[in-house]
Design an enzyme around this catalytic site. Structure first.
Site, mmCIF file in Angstrom:
data_model
loop_
_atom_site.group_PDB
_atom_site.id
_atom_site.type_symbol
_atom_site.label_atom_id
_atom_site.label_comp_id
_atom_site.label_asym_id
_atom_site.label_seq_id
_atom_site.Cartn_x
_atom_site.Cartn_y
_atom_site.Cartn_z
ATOM 1 N N LYS A 130 54.035 35.842 46.612
ATOM 2 C CA LYS A 130 54.839 34.840 45.909
ATOM 3 C C LYS A 130 55.829 34.192 46.872
ATOM 4 O O LYS A 130 56.593 34.894 47.537
ATOM 5 C CB LYS A 130 55.645 35.511 44.786
ATOM 6 C CG LYS A 130 54.786 36.097 43.683
ATOM 7 C CD LYS A 130 54.362 35.039 42.699
ATOM 8 C CE LYS A 130 53.561 35.652 41.561
ATOM 9 N NZ LYS A 130 52.879 34.633 40.758
ATOM 10 N N LYS A 170 43.170 32.085 34.179
ATOM 11 C CA LYS A 170 43.593 33.318 33.511
ATOM 12 C C LYS A 170 42.955 33.312 32.131
ATOM 13 O O LYS A 170 43.472 32.671 31.210
ATOM 14 C CB LYS A 170 45.114 33.362 33.391
ATOM 15 C CG LYS A 170 45.858 33.440 34.709
ATOM 16 C CD LYS A 170 47.364 33.323 34.458
ATOM 17 C CE LYS A 170 48.173 33.708 35.678
ATOM 18 N NZ LYS A 170 47.871 32.900 36.862
HETATM 19 MG MG LIG Z 1 49.809 31.587 40.249
#
Ligand SMILES: [Mg+2]
Length: 330
Positions: A144, A255
């Site tokens: 991240k 997702k």
């Molecule tokens: Mg992502």
């Protein structure tokens, strides 16, 4: 014929809060759903929404489920409830035996981890954790970014790339948190790293800009060699369709747990054959099983590492339970 629908809310705590460009994520909340037909067959499903991807709230999903009672199939599930669409459709598929055994077997061993992208924490601890993930068998790692000042993060990245073997692939995920100037800065760094491979390579930069800056991201794909992946931009099947129609031919992160109807997702994949990376929404074993079964149906054969390196991130033993055991525990 009525199908009985039962719902149980859950709440689980991350071992350490997950830091993204949207701030810390401390508790994962969702719902487990159990369908029971007149033959006594059971099917489990999971509502695992992510608010900053535009999913419905847990309360909205709960209200919809509680309003159904028997015969929920007679009413279509509104597109405003994508996580609920996933949960109910996959629970029905489970009921009719289409989930168990259909997902790729991914036990927690180092051989299997080669197929899964390992997750790295934001910040400088990445330098400590990355070698541990490689020791666990991962070959692709996701980090991240956009959480700390860019100059610090770029310095850690350059160190990381030197430290890791050149078989390692890195995915950088900005969660839409960069400015255009920062995205250009990151892409220039990635291009430079990839042009002079001393160690790990950058597989792609994920969602550098917010979804409303689609045209700028499309333009960046033409100016830099490093691939760009859309994630927040393509939370649902209609958004996947929309970005495809507007010309996106880069990577799509999908997702399944928040994308909406699994049947519609599969239809999109088979129609366009897009470049897909399937990813977790930090769901329990129930949603994970269904999401992996969808991933296997949508991209048969060799696929990029699955973004499901999420086991062991919670402060509980749920990853060791079967869906029925987890249901009984709630
Ligand atoms: Mg992502």
């Amino acid at each position: 014929m009525g199908v009985e629908l039962a719902v149980r809310p859950y709440r689980r705590r991350f071992v350490q809060p997950l830091h993204t460009a949207h701030g810390p994520w401390v508790w994962r909340e969702g719902l487990l759903i159990r369908l029971k037909d007149s033959l006594g067959r059971l099917g489990y499903g999971e509502v695992a929404p992510i608010s900053w991807f535009g999913s419905e709230s847990v309360a909205e999903a709960l209200a919809f489920c509680r309003a159904q009672g028997d015969g929920w199939r007679s009413r279509p599930i509104p597109d405003e409830l994508p996580a609920t669409q996933f949960a109910l459709e996959s629970a029905l598929a489970d009921l009719t035996g289409e989930i168990a055994g259909k997902e790729p077997a991914i036990p927690a061993d180092s051989f299997a981890n080669a197929a899964i992208c390992g997750l790295l924490p934001a910040g400088p601890s990445v330098l400590e954790i990355a070698p541990q993930r490689l020791a666990q068998g991962h070959r692709t790692l996701k980090w991240k970014i956009g959480v700390h000042p860019a100059t610090d993060e770029i310095r850690w990245l350059e160190q990381l790339v030197k430290d890791l073997p050149n078989s390692t692939r890195l995915r950088l995920d900005a969660n839409g948190g960069l400015s255009l100037a920062q995205a250009e800065q990151w892409l220039a760094v990635c291009d430079r790293i990839n042009a002079h491979p001393q160690g790990a390579a950058i597989q792609y930069l994920e969602q550098p800009l917010p979804p409303d800056q689609f045209d700028q991201m499309l333009e960046l794909t033409q100016r830099y060699k490093t691939a760009i992946a859309l994630d927040e931009s393509v939370a649902t099947v209609p958004e996947l369709e929309g970005c495809w129609q507007r010309g996106w031919r880069g990577v799509f992160v999908v997702k399944p747990a928040i994308a909406g109807s699994p049947q519609q997702l599969e239809a999109f994949c088979h129609k366009h054959r897009p470049r897909l990376v399937f990813s977790s929404a930090f769901e329990t074993v129930v949603g994970r099983r269904a999401a992996l079964a969808i991933a296997a149906r949508c991209s048969p054969g060799p696929a990029p590492a699955l973004g499901f390196g999420t086991q062991g991130w919670f402060d509980d033993d749920w990853d060791t339970l079967t869906p029925a055991e987890l249901w009984d525990k709630l």
